[in-house]
Design a protein around this motif. Structure first.
Motif, PDB file in Angstrom:
ATOM      1  N   SER A  69       1.709  13.119   5.999  1.00 45.14           N
ATOM      2  CA  SER A  69       2.663  13.072   4.899  1.00 45.14           C
ATOM      3  C   SER A  69       2.122  12.106   3.857  1.00 45.14           C
ATOM      4  O   SER A  69       1.076  11.497   4.056  1.00 45.14           O
ATOM      5  CB  SER A  69       4.036  12.616   5.402  1.00 45.14           C
ATOM      6  N   VAL A  70       2.825  12.000   2.742  1.00 45.64           N
ATOM      7  CA  VAL A  70       2.403  11.105   1.672  1.00 45.64           C
ATOM      8  C   VAL A  70       3.535  10.126   1.383  1.00 45.64           C
ATOM      9  O   VAL A  70       4.677  10.541   1.209  1.00 45.64           O
ATOM     10  CB  VAL A  70       2.051  11.892   0.388  1.00 45.64           C
ATOM     11  N   LEU A  71       3.210   8.864   1.359  1.00 48.40           N
ATOM     12  CA  LEU A  71       4.197   7.855   1.025  1.00 48.40           C
ATOM     13  C   LEU A  71       3.801   7.193  -0.292  1.00 48.40           C
ATOM     14  O   LEU A  71       2.663   6.766  -0.452  1.00 48.40           O
ATOM     15  CB  LEU A  71       4.270   6.766   2.105  1.00 48.40           C
ATOM     16  N   GLN A  72       4.743   7.163  -1.226  1.00 50.70           N
ATOM     17  CA  GLN A  72       4.516   6.365  -2.428  1.00 50.70           C
ATOM     18  C   GLN A  72       5.069   4.985  -2.135  1.00 50.70           C
ATOM     19  O   GLN A  72       6.219   4.836  -1.711  1.00 50.70           O
ATOM     20  CB  GLN A  72       5.207   6.978  -3.642  1.00 50.70           C
ATOM     21  N   VAL A  73       4.248   3.980  -2.320  1.00 49.26           N
ATOM     22  CA  VAL A  73       4.625   2.623  -1.903  1.00 49.26           C
ATOM     23  C   VAL A  73       4.374   1.610  -3.017  1.00 49.26           C
ATOM     24  O   VAL A  73       3.784   1.937  -4.053  1.00 49.26           O
ATOM     25  CB  VAL A  73       3.840   2.199  -0.637  1.00 49.26           C
ATOM     26  N   SER A  74       4.810   0.375  -2.779  1.00 47.25           N
ATOM     27  CA  SER A  74       4.524  -0.711  -3.716  1.00 47.25           C
ATOM     28  C   SER A  74       3.061  -1.110  -3.567  1.00 47.25           C
ATOM     29  O   SER A  74       2.396  -0.751  -2.597  1.00 47.25           O
ATOM     30  CB  SER A  74       5.418  -1.906  -3.404  1.00 47.25           C
ATOM     31  N   LYS A  75       2.578  -1.869  -4.536  1.00 43.01           N
ATOM     32  CA  LYS A  75       1.195  -2.344  -4.477  1.00 43.01           C
ATOM     33  C   LYS A  75       0.963  -3.139  -3.187  1.00 43.01           C
ATOM     34  O   LYS A  75      -0.056  -2.990  -2.519  1.00 43.01           O
ATOM     35  CB  LYS A  75       0.909  -3.217  -5.700  1.00 43.01           C
ATOM     36  N   ARG A  76       1.940  -3.973  -2.855  1.00 47.86           N
ATOM     37  CA  ARG A  76       1.814  -4.811  -1.662  1.00 47.86           C
ATOM     38  C   ARG A  76       1.700  -3.962  -0.390  1.00 47.86           C
ATOM     39  O   ARG A  76       0.841  -4.202   0.456  1.00 47.86           O
ATOM     40  CB  ARG A  76       3.045  -5.717  -1.589  1.00 47.86           C
ATOM     41  N   ASP A  77       2.570  -2.963  -0.287  1.00 44.66           N
ATOM     42  CA  ASP A  77       2.523  -2.088   0.894  1.00 44.66           C
ATOM     43  C   ASP A  77       1.262  -1.223   0.908  1.00 44.66           C
ATOM     44  O   ASP A  77       0.770  -0.851   1.973  1.00 44.66           O
ATOM     45  CB  ASP A  77       3.775  -1.211   0.960  1.00 44.66           C
ATOM     46  N   TYR A  78       0.744  -0.942  -0.285  1.00 40.73           N
ATOM     47  CA  TYR A  78      -0.523  -0.206  -0.370  1.00 40.73           C
ATOM     48  C   TYR A  78      -1.648  -1.052   0.232  1.00 40.73           C
ATOM     49  O   TYR A  78      -2.429  -0.578   1.057  1.00 40.73           O
ATOM     50  CB  TYR A  78      -0.833   0.108  -1.838  1.00 40.73           C
ATOM     51  N   VAL A  79      -1.698  -2.308  -0.188  1.00 38.57           N
ATOM     52  CA  VAL A  79      -2.770  -3.205   0.263  1.00 38.57           C
ATOM     53  C   VAL A  79      -2.691  -3.438   1.773  1.00 38.57           C
ATOM     54  O   VAL A  79      -3.699  -3.404   2.467  1.00 38.57           O
ATOM     55  CB  VAL A  79      -2.708  -4.554  -0.513  1.00 38.57           C
ATOM     56  N   THR A  80      -1.473  -3.639   2.275  1.00 44.80           N
ATOM     57  CA  THR A  80      -1.315  -3.953   3.696  1.00 44.80           C
ATOM     58  C   THR A  80      -1.109  -2.707   4.562  1.00 44.80           C
ATOM     59  O   THR A  80      -0.977  -2.821   5.780  1.00 44.80           O
ATOM     60  CB  THR A  80      -0.113  -4.904   3.902  1.00 44.80           C
ATOM     61  N   CYS A  81      -1.078  -1.527   3.954  1.00 42.41           N
ATOM     62  CA  CYS A  81      -0.825  -0.272   4.675  1.00 42.41           C
ATOM     63  C   CYS A  81       0.497  -0.314   5.439  1.00 42.41           C
ATOM     64  O   CYS A  81       0.599   0.163   6.570  1.00 42.41           O
ATOM     65  CB  CYS A  81      -1.979   0.050   5.626  1.00 42.41           C
ATOM     66  N   ASN A  82       1.487  -0.879   4.797  1.00 45.10           N
ATOM     67  CA  ASN A  82       2.812  -0.973   5.411  1.00 45.10           C
ATOM     68  C   ASN A  82       3.614   0.297   5.096  1.00 45.10           C
ATOM     69  O   ASN A  82       3.968   0.554   3.954  1.00 45.10           O
ATOM     70  CB  ASN A  82       3.523  -2.223   4.867  1.00 45.10           C
ATOM     71  N   THR A  83       3.875   1.089   6.132  1.00 48.23           N
ATOM     72  CA  THR A  83       4.562   2.376   5.933  1.00 48.23           C
ATOM     73  C   THR A  83       6.079   2.288   6.143  1.00 48.23           C
ATOM     74  O   THR A  83       6.770   3.306   6.098  1.00 48.23           O
ATOM     75  CB  THR A  83       4.015   3.426   6.926  1.00 48.23           C
ATOM     76  N   ALA A 143       8.064  -3.746 -16.823  1.00 46.13           N
ATOM     77  CA  ALA A 143       8.847  -3.571 -15.598  1.00 46.13           C
ATOM     78  C   ALA A 143       8.679  -2.164 -15.052  1.00 46.13           C
ATOM     79  O   ALA A 143       8.601  -1.948 -13.856  1.00 46.13           O
ATOM     80  CB  ALA A 143      10.324  -3.843 -15.876  1.00 46.13           C
ATOM     81  N   GLU A 144       8.596  -1.193 -15.965  1.00 51.54           N
ATOM     82  CA  GLU A 144       8.451   0.205 -15.560  1.00 51.54           C
ATOM     83  C   GLU A 144       7.130   0.447 -14.837  1.00 51.54           C
ATOM     84  O   GLU A 144       7.049   1.260 -13.937  1.00 51.54           O
ATOM     85  CB  GLU A 144       8.499   1.104 -16.791  1.00 51.54           C
ATOM     86  N   VAL A 145       6.101  -0.268 -15.286  1.00 53.61           N
ATOM     87  CA  VAL A 145       4.761  -0.053 -14.741  1.00 53.61           C
ATOM     88  C   VAL A 145       4.722  -0.358 -13.249  1.00 53.61           C
ATOM     89  O   VAL A 145       4.143   0.379 -12.471  1.00 53.61           O
ATOM     90  CB  VAL A 145       3.726  -0.910 -15.508  1.00 53.61           C
ATOM     91  N   GLU A 146       5.388  -1.418 -12.829  1.00 55.54           N
ATOM     92  CA  GLU A 146       5.372  -1.786 -11.419  1.00 55.54           C
ATOM     93  C   GLU A 146       6.564  -1.208 -10.657  1.00 55.54           C
ATOM     94  O   GLU A 146       6.500  -1.011  -9.459  1.00 55.54           O
ATOM     95  CB  GLU A 146       5.382  -3.319 -11.269  1.00 55.54           C
ATOM     96  N   GLY A 147       7.638  -0.988 -11.363  1.00 59.26           N
ATOM     97  CA  GLY A 147       8.884  -0.610 -10.701  1.00 59.26           C
ATOM     98  C   GLY A 147       8.929   0.840 -10.263  1.00 59.26           C
ATOM     99  O   GLY A 147       8.158   1.662 -10.742  1.00 59.26           O
ATOM    100  N   PRO A 148       9.821   1.158  -9.342  1.00 57.28           N
ATOM    101  CA  PRO A 148       9.928   2.514  -8.826  1.00 57.28           C
ATOM    102  C   PRO A 148      10.771   3.440  -9.696  1.00 57.28           C
ATOM    103  O   PRO A 148      10.774   4.629  -9.490  1.00 57.28           O
ATOM    104  CB  PRO A 148      10.616   2.308  -7.475  1.00 57.28           C
ATOM    105  N   THR A 149      11.495   2.876 -10.651  1.00 55.19           N
ATOM    106  CA  THR A 149      12.387   3.717 -11.442  1.00 55.19           C
ATOM    107  C   THR A 149      11.618   4.469 -12.514  1.00 55.19           C
ATOM    108  O   THR A 149      10.673   3.968 -13.086  1.00 55.19           O
ATOM    109  CB  THR A 149      13.482   2.878 -12.125  1.00 55.19           C
TER     110      THR A 149
END
Ligand code: NAG
Length: 177
Positions: A69-83, A143-149
């Motif tokens: 599957s594909v998870l869209q995540v925050s930068k932090r979760d991307y770096v740490t591979c936190n699913t 804010a939009e650049v980093e945020g999920p909205t």
């Protein structure tokens, strides 16, 4: 008054359409590219760096949805591979993700251990300059650049408008001929 040659009109038409048309980007440039990369040069980020992503474009995923599957995540979760807390989860192996804002999008595999083995992707979306030129670009806030909205209605509306302006410009040019 100088007359426009047919070729210059064609050139302008090409310019307008090539910049206003939204594109679909098949992930990795081929089906089933959403997998653990065999090498650095095989990685999806290598592919993404060579690709130009613009607001309104879509990412197209095609893979065996029963295995991954594909998870869209925050930068932090991307770096740490936190699913554990994705922004979005995409299942089914056959779907589109519309890029509604400029800035980075972070994706990791939802399959156990895959992200740690390099199955991850950063897509950096550029804002389209020509939309600013027509004065209808929704300026992305930091804010939009980093945020999920995201603001889906605004960007798709802008694309329609932009296309409309291109047609008007083209019509004006043809009228001058
Ligand atoms: C993963 O993210 C969750 C939610 O943000 C957090 O509670 C957890 O500690 C994180 N796990 C790791 C291994 O960083």
């Amino acid at each position: 008054m100088a007359r426009f040659s047919a070729s210059s009109v064609l050139l302008l038409a090409f310019f307008f359409f090539s910049f206003s048309e939204a594109r679909d980007h098949l992930i990795g440039g081929k089906a089933n590219a959403w997998k653990i990369p065999s090498s650095e040069s095989d990685s999806l980020n290598h592919w993404a760096e060579k690709t130009r992503f613009l607001i309104g474009d879509s990412l197209v995923w095609e893979f065996d949805g029963s295995k991954d599957s594909v998870l869209q995540v925050s930068k932090r979760d991307y770096v740490t591979c936190n699913t554990s807390s994705p922004i979005e989860t995409y299942n089914g192996g056959n779907f589109k993700v519309k890029l509604e804002r400029s800035g980075p999008y972070y994706f990791i595999s939802g399959a156990e251990g895959h992200c740690h083995k390099g199955q991850k992707l950063i897509v950096v979306v550029m804002s389209e300059k020509h939309r600013r030129f027509f004065g209808i670009s929704p300026a992305p806030s930091p804010a939009e650049v980093e945020g999920p909205t995201v603001a889906p209605a605004l960007t798709s509306g802008a694309r329609g408008l932009s296309g409309g302006f291109s047609m008007l410009a083209l019509g004006a040019l043809l009228f001058l001929l």
